[in-house]
Scaffold this motif. Structure first.
Motif, PDB file in Angstrom:
ATOM      1  N   LEU A 149      -3.496 -12.245  -8.136  1.00 27.52           N
ATOM      2  CA  LEU A 149      -2.722 -11.005  -8.128  1.00 27.52           C
ATOM      3  C   LEU A 149      -1.641 -11.069  -7.059  1.00 27.52           C
ATOM      4  CD1 LEU A 149      -2.314  -8.134  -9.195  1.00 27.52           C
ATOM      5  CD2 LEU A 149      -4.095  -7.366  -7.616  1.00 27.52           C
ATOM      6  N   TRP A 150      -1.979 -11.607  -5.888  1.00 25.72           N
ATOM      7  CA  TRP A 150      -0.987 -11.755  -4.816  1.00 25.72           C
ATOM      8  C   TRP A 150       0.175 -12.642  -5.247  1.00 25.72           C
ATOM      9  CZ3 TRP A 150       0.740 -16.103  -2.136  1.00 25.72           C
ATOM     10  CH2 TRP A 150       1.542 -15.833  -1.009  1.00 25.72           C
ATOM     11  N   ALA A 151      -0.116 -13.676  -5.992  1.00 28.50           N
ATOM     12  CA  ALA A 151       0.913 -14.653  -6.362  1.00 28.50           C
ATOM     13  C   ALA A 151       1.999 -14.056  -7.245  1.00 28.50           C
ATOM     14  CB  ALA A 151       0.262 -15.841  -7.058  1.00 28.50           C
ATOM     15  N   ILE A 152       1.730 -12.959  -7.925  1.00 30.19           N
ATOM     16  CA  ILE A 152       2.729 -12.367  -8.830  1.00 30.19           C
ATOM     17  C   ILE A 152       3.956 -11.908  -8.061  1.00 30.19           C
ATOM     18  CG2 ILE A 152       3.167 -10.456 -10.418  1.00 30.19           C
ATOM     19  CD1 ILE A 152       0.196 -10.548 -11.172  1.00 30.19           C
ATOM     20  N   ARG A 153       3.753 -11.225  -6.918  1.00 34.25           N
ATOM     21  CA  ARG A 153       4.891 -10.716  -6.130  1.00 34.25           C
ATOM     22  C   ARG A 153       4.889 -11.224  -4.696  1.00 34.25           C
ATOM     23  NH1 ARG A 153       5.809  -4.466  -6.338  1.00 34.25           N
ATOM     24  NH2 ARG A 153       7.580  -5.179  -5.086  1.00 34.25           N
ATOM     25  N   MET A 211       3.949  -2.393  -3.401  1.00 38.33           N
ATOM     26  CA  MET A 211       3.183  -3.570  -3.821  1.00 38.33           C
ATOM     27  C   MET A 211       1.936  -3.145  -4.574  1.00 38.33           C
ATOM     28  SD  MET A 211       1.601  -4.597  -0.101  1.00 38.33           S
ATOM     29  CE  MET A 211       3.168  -4.179   0.719  1.00 38.33           C
ATOM     30  N   PRO A 212       1.364  -4.054  -5.368  1.00 40.34           N
ATOM     31  CA  PRO A 212       0.050  -3.764  -5.961  1.00 40.34           C
ATOM     32  C   PRO A 212      -1.006  -3.729  -4.872  1.00 40.34           C
ATOM     33  CG  PRO A 212       0.691  -6.040  -6.394  1.00 40.34           C
ATOM     34  CD  PRO A 212       1.889  -5.366  -5.770  1.00 40.34           C
ATOM     35  N   GLY A 213      -2.092  -3.042  -5.176  1.00 33.25           N
ATOM     36  CA  GLY A 213      -3.146  -2.915  -4.180  1.00 33.25           C
ATOM     37  C   GLY A 213      -4.525  -2.980  -4.784  1.00 33.25           C
ATOM     38  N   VAL A 214      -5.470  -3.420  -3.977  1.00 28.25           N
ATOM     39  CA  VAL A 214      -6.877  -3.497  -4.367  1.00 28.25           C
ATOM     40  C   VAL A 214      -7.671  -2.596  -3.437  1.00 28.25           C
ATOM     41  CG1 VAL A 214      -8.890  -5.005  -4.544  1.00 28.25           C
ATOM     42  CG2 VAL A 214      -6.638  -5.852  -5.235  1.00 28.25           C
TER      43      VAL A 214
END
Length: 282
Positions: A149-153, A211-214
């Motif tokens: 997931l981190w690698a996307i952005r 950013m996306p988050g978990v």
């Protein structure tokens, strides 16, 4: 994969912006921050709430930058220097007053970013909050599950949302278990080492804009400490936890190395009400 864990702790840093309590001049801000009674309280909270859990981290591979001004009064400047001698993970950054707070924070952090790291896990450690003794270990190991997931952005936040809110008033310490979304403590932002950004560039209360988050709610991972000297004292978006113990003394001792009876006595001795902030305790 090398995940560097890099934190920033501002201890009464004298600078412009970056805070909700504002002053017209640097002189007014210096008088506020360096007031002897305030500094005495700030150091006590720092020493009894924040430091114990950091010293006891199960994964000692982290860096925490202690950011303050070069004219921080004694004995507090010497005490910060002593901490760096006791704990090699602590690095002292003496930053002169700067108008733009983000630039000041980057001036403190940048020398400690590992250019050879694959990812830098940035965290902000307020000087009166606490993280659990396994925060660094979890933030590093849990990243393995979030790597794709981190690698996307090449940006990602991880929010350990379960924690405790402590309130200090003249009647002592109250403890409330809470789920808080993107609280400052135990919130990690993963960036590449060449990002020229840190967690300070992304306001925690609107992290989803950037950013996306978990969210990982399983463990009790932070203490949010509300006291007379908070900059805002707002709890943040979230809710209480039902069916929880009435006594949190053991949890605070084992997860955070915080002595609740000692903290309660200190709050009563300081004899201060909640801060005069619009959202204090809410």
């Amino acid at each position: 994969m090398r995940v560097q864990m890099l934190g920033l702790c501002r201890f009464s840093y004298l600078g412009g912006r970056g805070f909700q309590v504002l002053h017209e001049t640097v002189e007014e801000r210096r008088a506020f921050l360096y007031d002897p009674d305030r500094l005495e309280r700030r150091w006590f909270w720092f020493e009894t709430v924040t430091l114990p859990g950091l010293v006891a981290q199960t994964d000692p591979d982290f860096t925490l930058v202690l950011m303050t001004g070069p004219d921080l009064p004694e004995p507090y400047l010497s005490r910060l220097r002593e901490l760096t001698e006791i704990m090699p993970q602590f690095k002292l950054a003496l930053v002169p007053p700067m108008e733009f707070h983000l630039e000041a924070c980057m001036a403190a952090i940048s020398p400690h970013i590992e250019p050879g790291a694959d990812v830098v896990g940035h965290f902000r450690q307020d000087d009166d909050d606490a993280v659990a003794i396994d925060y660094i270990q979890c933030a590093r190991s849990d990243f393995a599950q979030m790597r794709d997931l981190w690698a996307i952005r090449r940006r990602l936040s991880c929010d350990y949302s379960r924690g405790l809110v402590l309130k200090a008033t003249e009647t002592g310490i109250s403890v409330e278990p809470r789920m808080i979304y993107n609280a400052v403590a135990a919130l990690t932002v993963y960036l590449p080492p060449d990002a020229r950004r840190s967690i300070m560039n992304f306001p925690h209360w609107k992290m989803g804009l950037y950013m996306p988050g978990v969210t990982l709610p399983g463990k009790m991972m932070y203490v949010r400490f509300l006291n007379h000297d908070n900059d805002s004292g707002a709890i943040g978006a979230g809710y209480g936890l039902p069916n929880t113990p009435a006594d949190w003394t053991e949890t605070l001792a084992t997860r955070f190395r915080i002595d609740l009876p000692d903290l309660d006595r200190a709050a009563r001795n300081f004899s201060l009400p909640g801060a005069r902030r619009p959202n204090w305790g809410r």
